[in-house]
Design an enzyme around this catalytic site. Sequence first.
Site, short mmCIF file in Angstrom:
data_model
loop_
_atom_site.label_atom_id
_atom_site.label_comp_id
_atom_site.label_asym_id
_atom_site.label_seq_id
_atom_site.Cartn_x
_atom_site.Cartn_y
_atom_site.Cartn_z
CG ASP A 169 -49.42 -7.09 -19.89
OD1 ASP A 169 -49.92 -6.47 -18.94
OD2 ASP A 169 -48.37 -7.73 -19.82
CB THR A 170 -51.67 -8.29 -26.07
OG1 THR A 170 -50.33 -7.80 -25.98
CG2 THR A 170 -52.27 -7.84 -27.38
#
Length: 398
Positions: A169-170
Amino acid sequence: MTPQALQGLKVVEMGQLIAGPFAGKTLGDFGADVIKIEAPGSGDPLRNWRLIKEGTSVWWQVQSRNKRSVALDLRSPEGQDIARRLISQADVLIENFRPGTLEGWGMDYETLSRDNPGLIMLRISGYGQTGPYRDLPGFGSIGEAMGGLRHLTGEAGRVPVRCGISIGDTLAALHGTLGVLTALYHRKVNGGRGQVIDVALHEAVFNVMESLVPEYSAFGVVREPAGSALPGIAPSNAYRCGDGGVVLIAGNGDSIFKRLMSAIGRDDLGQDPALADNAGRVRRVEELDAAIEAWTLQRGTAEALAVLAEARVPAGRAYTAKDIVEDPHYQARDMILKQATRDGYEVDVPGIVPKLMGTPGAVRSAAPRLGEDTDAVLAEAGYAPQDIAALRNRGVVA
């Protein structure tokens, strides 16, 4: 105060949990006005993830700093009208719904850009807005697997492990932020219009997989998990110490390798012509790892690190949260910030990265309560107080 680099930039964030909101946080840290739209009553699920203090996740305190919260029912036609008005006045829209969700609400890019031709729309999803997998549900962990990362994590012959955080996600959020800044530059400098930035979680992971595909293409080699080692680069590994600790040593540069061997009393290896370059060292990596660990096992972690620092060999230990918070280097670079919360307590949060010397980032406001800024944001968008009150009575806003 020095003006921030993104001061004056208006962002509407319609994502939740991690990828979209992390992109919003990054823009907010550098001065953007980030308006976060949340569902009335529940808000972003991240408010209740992991450890809770005073009714709210402490993770929320860092992920949503520098944002304003608007509680808005996006499933209602009136709520969608309000969202469209907010977006018409924004520079950037961030969303990480499943592809097709915004289109179902009448908020496709073509429609939104008619009212706002300069709109930059960041769309983060599991598999992207196109392709045969676009409609499948996707989370960061699945993106890590499809992007090639999970196959490499862990020990050979064992089930792959995750790195302990939502790195997929990051990575997607950071690629999305890069896309937003690139599109803003194009709009300003080249006179371009707005555009859509399509980020797929698995592609963001795949983009950092280094030589994975070229090695398969050129040699038919499928890279496999190797634990703490770095295959094809030697010596670079984690080594046990006599006190039960572990040191990570990167002795893979040619001159560094010689200094490392000298530091551990193995000049015979350091001066061996067959080990003068990486290719030679890779062929004898097991021998080198054994020699290094024979030395570290005779020393405590602190002693080993002190010797290696004196020899100018890159080395370190695996930091825990306690190590990070107490480390003087983290403190000297303002990477541990005391942040006041809306609930009246202070919490340590990560500082701002990267460091801009002329227009540094800053924490201007704590993470908001759900709907805390609804009235102010709607008033700025042109809604009269009585209209806001009527919308609240009908449950459209909160």
